[in-house]
Design an enzyme around this catalytic site. Sequence first.
Site, mmCIF file in Angstrom:
data_model
loop_
_atom_site.group_PDB
_atom_site.id
_atom_site.type_symbol
_atom_site.label_atom_id
_atom_site.label_comp_id
_atom_site.label_asym_id
_atom_site.label_seq_id
_atom_site.Cartn_x
_atom_site.Cartn_y
_atom_site.Cartn_z
ATOM 1 N N ASN A 62 0.851 -1.188 0.000
ATOM 2 C CA ASN A 62 0.000 0.000 0.000
ATOM 3 C C ASN A 62 0.885 1.235 0.000
ATOM 4 O O ASN A 62 2.032 1.188 0.449
ATOM 5 C CB ASN A 62 -0.895 0.012 1.255
ATOM 6 C CG ASN A 62 -1.853 1.194 1.272
ATOM 7 O OD1 ASN A 62 -2.481 1.510 0.268
ATOM 8 N ND2 ASN A 62 -1.950 1.873 2.410
ATOM 9 N N SER B 158 4.573 7.061 2.241
ATOM 10 C CA SER B 158 5.232 5.824 2.657
ATOM 11 C C SER B 158 4.650 4.648 1.884
ATOM 12 O O SER B 158 3.429 4.522 1.765
ATOM 13 C CB SER B 158 5.005 5.563 4.158
ATOM 14 O OG SER B 158 5.374 6.660 4.952
ATOM 15 N N HIS C 70 0.724 5.205 1.382
ATOM 16 C CA HIS C 70 -0.041 6.059 2.292
ATOM 17 C C HIS C 70 0.556 7.465 2.296
ATOM 18 O O HIS C 70 1.779 7.617 2.397
ATOM 19 C CB HIS C 70 -0.016 5.474 3.701
ATOM 20 C CG HIS C 70 -0.822 6.260 4.683
ATOM 21 N ND1 HIS C 70 -2.197 6.265 4.679
ATOM 22 C CD2 HIS C 70 -0.441 7.090 5.691
ATOM 23 C CE1 HIS C 70 -2.636 7.059 5.650
ATOM 24 N NE2 HIS C 70 -1.588 7.570 6.281
ATOM 25 N N ASP D 73 -2.667 0.914 8.167
ATOM 26 C CA ASP D 73 -1.475 1.719 7.846
ATOM 27 C C ASP D 73 -0.321 1.404 8.802
ATOM 28 O O ASP D 73 0.505 2.286 9.088
ATOM 29 C CB ASP D 73 -1.797 3.215 7.883
ATOM 30 C CG ASP D 73 -2.876 3.609 6.885
ATOM 31 O OD1 ASP D 73 -2.916 3.008 5.797
ATOM 32 O OD2 ASP D 73 -3.686 4.500 7.196
#
Length: 218
Positions: A113, A142, A115, A151
Amino acid sequence: MQNSIPEKSIVVLVSGNGSNLQAIIDSISQQKIHGKVVAVFANKSDAYGLVRAEKANIPAIFINHKEFASREEYDNEMMQRIDKYAPDLIVLAGFMRILTPQFVAHYQGKMLNIHPSLLPKYKGLDTHQRAIDAGDVEHGASVHFVTAELDGGPVVLQSKVPIFASQNADELAQRVQQQERQMYPLVISWFCADRLKMLNNHAELDGQILDEMGYAVN
């Protein structure tokens, strides 16, 4: 070395514009990533990421989360549909849904992912305004492996941008997004070259455990 490694199959999940998806597609076409996007999934019918996929001749699949009674049922349907493509890597590119622990566990160690904050700062939403309100002098993005903690998975790479006094949240977001479109394809290229792994809840690059902030390039 890279040519001896089988090409990785990538499934991308989107909810909106898909600018990071486009950056990945472009990097693959430029042979910077030894992989192929085999499908793009979205939970919103108007997600422009689906259009980007269609333009690149990639299967574009919309699954409406509103048609499912629970988050678990939706994620189970997603898993069944995704697994038909036998992906080596799941890439979350602006997929605006909290994933169930079952979904995360199913793809543990092969889901990334991006973020828009310098994790562990500002998990969740409205990160740009929160950074401005806090008086921070720098902000950024990030890339991290996905775990059950929102997260909270191990960070692979961060990129920083300075916060200027005259800037609003939208302007800051645009500058962070420019960094995202550079760093996400880079991290994906590491994974597809078998350089990047998640082991024991740590990110490892070239056999070296990365620290809390990931691999520092700036």
